[in-house]
Design a protein around this motif. Sequence first.
Motif, PDB file in Angstrom:
ATOM      1  N   TYR A   1      -5.506  -2.929  -6.651  1.00 40.72           N
ATOM      2  CA  TYR A   1      -4.156  -2.690  -7.197  1.00 40.72           C
ATOM      3  C   TYR A   1      -3.862  -2.763  -8.777  1.00 40.72           C
ATOM      4  O   TYR A   1      -2.780  -3.165  -9.482  1.00 40.72           O
ATOM      5  CB  TYR A   1      -3.299  -2.679  -6.249  1.00 40.72           C
ATOM      6  N   LEU A   2      -3.690  -4.647  -8.152  1.00 41.11           N
ATOM      7  CA  LEU A   2      -3.094  -5.541  -9.284  1.00 41.11           C
ATOM      8  C   LEU A   2      -3.359  -5.707 -10.561  1.00 41.11           C
ATOM      9  O   LEU A   2      -2.837  -5.563 -11.650  1.00 41.11           O
ATOM     10  CB  LEU A   2      -3.653  -7.283  -8.516  1.00 41.11           C
ATOM     11  N   GLY A   3      -4.738  -5.071 -10.991  1.00 37.89           N
ATOM     12  CA  GLY A   3      -5.497  -4.621 -11.749  1.00 37.89           C
ATOM     13  C   GLY A   3      -4.981  -3.799 -12.593  1.00 37.89           C
ATOM     14  O   GLY A   3      -4.373  -3.617 -13.782  1.00 37.89           O
ATOM     15  N   GLY A   4      -4.615  -2.709 -11.922  1.00 37.09           N
ATOM     16  CA  GLY A   4      -4.148  -1.435 -12.193  1.00 37.09           C
ATOM     17  C   GLY A   4      -2.688  -2.085 -12.229  1.00 37.09           C
ATOM     18  O   GLY A   4      -1.898  -1.673 -13.827  1.00 37.09           O
ATOM     19  N   ALA A   5      -1.868  -2.972 -11.913  1.00 37.01           N
ATOM     20  CA  ALA A   5      -0.351  -3.015 -11.975  1.00 37.01           C
ATOM     21  C   ALA A   5      -0.541  -3.932 -13.296  1.00 37.01           C
ATOM     22  O   ALA A   5       0.661  -3.756 -14.665  1.00 37.01           O
ATOM     23  CB  ALA A   5       0.418  -3.984 -11.014  1.00 37.01           C
ATOM     24  N   TYR A   6      -1.523  -4.892 -13.889  1.00 34.01           N
ATOM     25  CA  TYR A   6      -1.484  -5.548 -15.120  1.00 34.01           C
ATOM     26  C   TYR A   6      -1.422  -5.051 -16.536  1.00 34.01           C
ATOM     27  O   TYR A   6      -1.375  -4.548 -17.341  1.00 34.01           O
ATOM     28  CB  TYR A   6      -2.205  -6.386 -14.688  1.00 34.01           C
ATOM     29  N   THR A   7      -2.421  -3.433 -15.800  1.00 39.17           N
ATOM     30  CA  THR A   7      -2.921  -2.773 -16.788  1.00 39.17           C
ATOM     31  C   THR A   7      -1.733  -1.921 -17.725  1.00 39.17           C
ATOM     32  O   THR A   7      -1.580  -1.131 -19.215  1.00 39.17           O
ATOM     33  CB  THR A   7      -3.929  -1.218 -16.198  1.00 39.17           C
TER      34      THR A   7
ATOM     35  N   TRP B   1       0.788  -1.178   0.284  1.00 43.79           N
ATOM     36  CA  TRP B   1      -0.136  -0.028  -0.018  1.00 43.79           C
ATOM     37  C   TRP B   1       1.133   0.969  -0.223  1.00 43.79           C
ATOM     38  O   TRP B   1       0.625   2.159  -0.653  1.00 43.79           O
ATOM     39  CB  TRP B   1      -0.786  -0.173   0.851  1.00 43.79           C
ATOM     40  N   THR B   2       2.119   1.461   0.813  1.00 44.26           N
ATOM     41  CA  THR B   2       2.296   2.242   0.786  1.00 44.26           C
ATOM     42  C   THR B   2       3.544   2.861  -0.701  1.00 44.26           C
ATOM     43  O   THR B   2       3.826   4.230  -0.196  1.00 44.26           O
ATOM     44  CB  THR B   2       3.550   2.805   2.764  1.00 44.26           C
ATOM     45  N   LEU B   3       3.990   2.274  -0.736  1.00 41.68           N
ATOM     46  CA  LEU B   3       5.280   1.917  -2.308  1.00 41.68           C
ATOM     47  C   LEU B   3       4.047   1.716  -3.523  1.00 41.68           C
ATOM     48  O   LEU B   3       4.395   3.201  -4.707  1.00 41.68           O
ATOM     49  CB  LEU B   3       5.778   0.444  -2.711  1.00 41.68           C
ATOM     50  N   SER B   4       2.763   1.764  -3.214  1.00 42.46           N
ATOM     51  CA  SER B   4       2.172   2.435  -4.977  1.00 42.46           C
ATOM     52  C   SER B   4       1.954   3.891  -5.240  1.00 42.46           C
ATOM     53  O   SER B   4       2.512   3.832  -6.761  1.00 42.46           O
ATOM     54  CB  SER B   4       0.405   1.800  -4.413  1.00 42.46           C
ATOM     55  N   THR B   5       1.658   4.998  -4.908  1.00 44.82           N
ATOM     56  CA  THR B   5       1.992   5.918  -4.935  1.00 44.82           C
ATOM     57  C   THR B   5       3.229   6.252  -5.632  1.00 44.82           C
ATOM     58  O   THR B   5       3.991   6.879  -6.744  1.00 44.82           O
ATOM     59  CB  THR B   5       2.217   6.981  -4.304  1.00 44.82           C
ATOM     60  N   PHE B   6       4.673   6.006  -4.679  1.00 44.89           N
ATOM     61  CA  PHE B   6       5.948   5.877  -5.616  1.00 44.89           C
ATOM     62  C   PHE B   6       6.201   5.175  -6.090  1.00 44.89           C
ATOM     63  O   PHE B   6       6.575   6.062  -7.798  1.00 44.89           O
ATOM     64  CB  PHE B   6       6.589   5.515  -4.705  1.00 44.89           C
ATOM     65  N   HIS B   7       5.088   4.176  -6.888  1.00 49.42           N
ATOM     66  CA  HIS B   7       6.429   3.221  -7.692  1.00 49.42           C
ATOM     67  C   HIS B   7       5.067   4.535  -9.335  1.00 49.42           C
ATOM     68  O   HIS B   7       5.735   4.052 -10.483  1.00 49.42           O
ATOM     69  CB  HIS B   7       5.229   1.989  -7.434  1.00 49.42           C
ATOM     70  N   THR B   8       3.538   4.263  -9.324  1.00 49.80           N
ATOM     71  CA  THR B   8       3.134   4.790 -10.084  1.00 49.80           C
ATOM     72  C   THR B   8       3.554   6.498 -10.523  1.00 49.80           C
ATOM     73  O   THR B   8       3.913   6.037 -11.981  1.00 49.80           O
ATOM     74  CB  THR B   8       1.887   5.467  -9.757  1.00 49.80           C
ATOM     75  N   ARG B   9       4.863   6.824 -10.045  1.00 50.22           N
ATOM     76  CA  ARG B   9       5.203   7.962 -10.137  1.00 50.22           C
ATOM     77  C   ARG B   9       6.893   7.826 -10.347  1.00 50.22           C
ATOM     78  O   ARG B   9       6.885   9.150 -11.924  1.00 50.22           O
ATOM     79  CB  ARG B   9       6.385   8.837  -9.109  1.00 50.22           C
ATOM     80  N   ARG B  10       7.116   7.234 -10.196  1.00 52.51           N
ATOM     81  CA  ARG B  10       8.600   6.562 -10.541  1.00 52.51           C
ATOM     82  C   ARG B  10       8.821   5.976 -11.516  1.00 52.51           C
ATOM     83  O   ARG B  10       9.488   5.268 -12.667  1.00 52.51           O
ATOM     84  CB  ARG B  10       9.375   6.594  -9.883  1.00 52.51           C
ATOM     85  N   GLY B  11       7.702   4.820 -11.994  1.00 51.31           N
ATOM     86  CA  GLY B  11       6.871   4.194 -13.008  1.00 51.31           C
ATOM     87  C   GLY B  11       7.817   2.876 -12.472  1.00 51.31           C
ATOM     88  O   GLY B  11       8.135   2.175 -13.903  1.00 51.31           O
ATOM     89  N   HIS B  12       7.853   2.389 -11.645  1.00 55.17           N
ATOM     90  CA  HIS B  12       8.732   1.101 -10.763  1.00 55.17           C
ATOM     91  C   HIS B  12       7.286   0.177 -11.699  1.00 55.17           C
ATOM     92  O   HIS B  12       6.119  -0.555 -10.247  1.00 55.17           O
ATOM     93  CB  HIS B  12       8.994   1.159  -9.941  1.00 55.17           C
ATOM     94  N   HIS B  13       6.367  -0.100 -12.419  1.00 53.87           N
ATOM     95  CA  HIS B  13       5.693  -1.138 -12.828  1.00 53.87           C
ATOM     96  C   HIS B  13       5.209  -2.728 -12.592  1.00 53.87           C
ATOM     97  O   HIS B  13       4.414  -3.282 -12.048  1.00 53.87           O
ATOM     98  CB  HIS B  13       5.285  -1.011 -14.228  1.00 53.87           C
ATOM     99  N   HIS B  14       7.141  -3.208 -12.262  1.00 53.96           N
ATOM    100  CA  HIS B  14       7.262  -4.291 -12.729  1.00 53.96           C
ATOM    101  C   HIS B  14       7.546  -4.607 -10.933  1.00 53.96           C
ATOM    102  O   HIS B  14       6.613  -5.674 -10.642  1.00 53.96           O
ATOM    103  CB  HIS B  14       8.452  -4.840 -13.043  1.00 53.96           C
ATOM    104  N   ASP B  15       7.733  -3.656 -10.328  1.00 50.39           N
ATOM    105  CA  ASP B  15       7.891  -3.406  -8.790  1.00 50.39           C
ATOM    106  C   ASP B  15       6.938  -3.561  -8.189  1.00 50.39           C
ATOM    107  O   ASP B  15       6.147  -4.061  -7.073  1.00 50.39           O
ATOM    108  CB  ASP B  15       9.057  -2.940  -8.481  1.00 50.39           C
ATOM    109  N   GLU B  16       5.410  -2.894  -8.690  1.00 54.98           N
ATOM    110  CA  GLU B  16       4.397  -2.453  -8.547  1.00 54.98           C
ATOM    111  C   GLU B  16       3.573  -3.894  -8.517  1.00 54.98           C
ATOM    112  O   GLU B  16       3.288  -4.545  -7.491  1.00 54.98           O
ATOM    113  CB  GLU B  16       3.581  -1.690  -9.048  1.00 54.98           C
ATOM    114  N   LEU B  17       3.616  -4.395  -9.451  1.00 54.03           N
ATOM    115  CA  LEU B  17       2.554  -5.737 -10.259  1.00 54.03           C
ATOM    116  C   LEU B  17       3.481  -6.704  -9.188  1.00 54.03           C
ATOM    117  O   LEU B  17       2.578  -7.847  -7.844  1.00 54.03           O
ATOM    118  CB  LEU B  17       3.328  -6.841 -11.253  1.00 54.03           C
ATOM    119  N   ASP B  18       4.565  -7.355  -8.214  1.00 54.78           N
ATOM    120  CA  ASP B  18       5.383  -8.053  -7.604  1.00 54.78           C
ATOM    121  C   ASP B  18       4.747  -7.687  -6.127  1.00 54.78           C
ATOM    122  O   ASP B  18       4.790  -8.520  -5.610  1.00 54.78           O
ATOM    123  CB  ASP B  18       6.984  -7.693  -7.695  1.00 54.78           C
TER     124      ASP B  18
END
Length: 942
Positions: free
Chosen positions: A719-725, A678-695
């Motif tokens: 959030y998994l739906g968003g990561a796969y998207t 949960w705490t990483l999701s905004t950061f992942h989105t802004r930095r483009g860490h898409h694979h880490d977000e899925l993991d």
Amino acid sequence: MDELRVLGTVQAWAGGRRVEVGHARQQCVLVALAVDANRVVDADQLLDRAWGERIPLRGRETLYTYLSRLRRALSEVRDVTIVRRSGGWELRVDPDAVDLHRFHRLLAHARGTPDPVAGSVAVEQALALWRGEPFTGLDTPWISSVRESLGQQRRAAELDHTDLALQAGRHTELLPALAARAGEHPLDERAAAQYLLALYRCGRQADALTHYQTVRERLAQELGADPGPDLQALHHRILTADATLTVTEPAPAVQHPVPRQLPSAPPHFTGRVAELAALTTTLDAAADHAATVVVSAIAGAGGIGKTWLALHWAHRHADRFPDGQLFVDLRGFSPEGEPMDPAVAVRGFLDALGVDPGRIPVDPHAQAALFRSLVADRRMLLVLDNAADTTQVIPLLPGSRSCTVVVTSRDRLPGLITGHGARHLALHILDDAEARDLLTTRLGAARVQAEPDAVGELVRLCGGFPLALSIIAGRAHTHPHLSLAAIADELRDSGLDALDDGDPAASLPAVLSWSHQALTADQATTFALLGIAPGADIGLPAAASLVGLALNDTRTVLRALEQASLINQDAPGRYRLHDLIRRYATTTAHDLAEEVREAALARVLDFYTHTAHAADRLLYPHRLPAQLGTPGPGTRHHPLPDVPAALAWFDTEHPNLLAAQRTAAAHAQHHAVWRVAWTLSTFHTRRGHHHDELDVWLAALNAAAHLPDPTTHTVTHRYLGGAYTNLGRHREATEHLHQALALAEHHHDVLHQGHIRFYLAWASERRGDYRQALEHARRVLDLPWTHDQPVWKADALNQVGWHAARLGEYDTARTHCQAALTVHRRHHNPIGEAHALGNLGYIDHHTGRHERALDHYGQSLVLLRRAGDISNEAITLDWAGQAHTALGRHDQARAVWREALELCRRQGRHDDAERVRRQLDELSGSSATDNPPAQAAHPIRR
């Protein structure tokens, strides 16, 4: 000269004027420091020396008061001061400024010189320093014992002086004093021998023989013993009129042996080019500028190759030390027991320098002074290997700048660096090329070239650790039938056990254990816990939470581990263990109680999740907060003041947060697993860490199965739906989003239904179904909760506007995006404002208002950069390039596209990077496309 006098009444002198140093007890404290000048004396020793058994009730406070007064008094005396050091106090002074130490130096010089006349003069100068009984008027058991020892040294010096004077032919002059001494000490055979020799040389053979009989009879009557063999031999030579007894010319100069104590050079030394050059540069610079002995201190972990480096360099430059090379293993970190007493090393050096054992003084200080005298002005190299600490090294340092000293230690020896100007040389791991060279040198090029993949794996597993590489090379050499791949498999499977050859000197676990044994309890516990901490490195606040200590206490312990070369500080406040040392630390962690390990991991996980949650709230304060509970006792709070600090913390700690989630999963800490995601999701989105977000959300999905709150399941699927998207995996995205929607509807969770519709709209747009995307967005806008949450309503307005724009409905799009911009500005939501501005720029560009589009893009970029949203920054730069191209501004288009290309590459967005690269190529050919596929702004993370 400014000096301290203790061979008599204790006095301090400055410029010919006596300085008051206080009453008797304060003088006792000064004596306690002066006897061990330039050495640290701890408080307990000072109390014992100055008071004995009569320590006052508040002894330490009284001692500190006396030390403060002495500091003030001695401030008048040039180059004399009392300094507080780790473990006690030290009187910093030139030894020649203290009559006691000058006395020892002069005696050492006298005993080391081959010229009896010069030696006699030196002893006379030494004896002239005495001004009565040492420490007159002072009386404690320790002072009495030192006074008695000094009295014996003075008497021995008087006898030495007589020997030297007799060698110089001064028997007639000495005879009256020798007669008196023989009468005062009738049982002293050395005094008797000197008197006999003087009588004989004065032509009084009969008197000499008579006195011998007197001494023999007295010994028999009082001690029941005969004269010793030396006195008997002299009697026989007098009786036979040995002609050599009358020879009084100075003895021929002693031919000192040239010691060559260096062990053999390492046979397979490779690499270390920079370190070898640094040692040589220090030596070269010293030849021109050094005013004192040159010391290079090589520090590093056990098994890192310190001794090999020192010996290789020493052999390479042996010709620069024609007067010899001395070597000693000080056993600072050794299985053989306690570190070597420096006095033992000094005695070994005296033997190597050819000093007659009978001329070596008993007192260790005098021995050290004799050693310094012997090497003065000689071009010699001393290699002091495996030193425990600075106090072990200092007594072995020559006083002459003609000498060079190389010290190796696992300790960084800060006292040697600050107090004696040593040049610090930190030894680190070998790089990959050096590691391969080592294996090639040991095993031969053919064997290494035959299995390049296995060699690469061995290099990786050994991590550049020379001892580990040498053990592996030794095993491969002694087992030629084993493939390198098999040895790599064993190392991978067995870890440190594969680096234990039974021989302690060739066992990495054994070598590391010697460093571990030297740690205090707090240091050993911290070292063990660092072995099980998540992540490749750790910051000071996280480490404090891990060990449950205050920040300053943690910093002190970490500094000690760094000084012991068990951890490295790669950046200020960031600590790292080498992989092999970490494995050893992990094994020691098993010696801790299970509850200690579990409590430490709970604290560090609490630190990471709570700090990440605080950082996330700074990045997007309008996001739904997570329920984290209260951090456990001992968890250290780490405040983050603003968005830049939050981004910097996330950037630094991101690998550790991922590792923390893995650690939480391994220990079935399901809440922690979910909270990290949960705490990483905004950061992942802004930095483009898409694979880490899925993991992280896949891990959270497993954890959610063990959590009772149904909302966690709903949110996880969303959030998994968003990561796969994000990754273009549309089938999985649709499945998870529909699961999320079904769960929200089942639990009548209207709030999360709205958030899921956001994601469904986004997923539809990414699939190219713009009409479906607009339908989902409108349904979000129609939900009643948007009326109570103006920022969320603005997000919905902006999304409707975006999807309308994608359908070419630009008036509708502009109306909705402008309304969204107004609300976001009113409620100070800069990230929502940035997205609305970007969408308005897109609309302007596609309606021919390119200048206005660039203005909107420029405003959006400012806000995106402040928020650290490089993902949408890349999209906006891409759009800005299209507007510049439409205006014929190809140079500006090229500039922004290059920025966009770099950002896409940094985020691993290879498809986007390739598309921007093609646009740059087409621009160079003046055929840039005006309307490449648009990218959607990422949805707000709620």
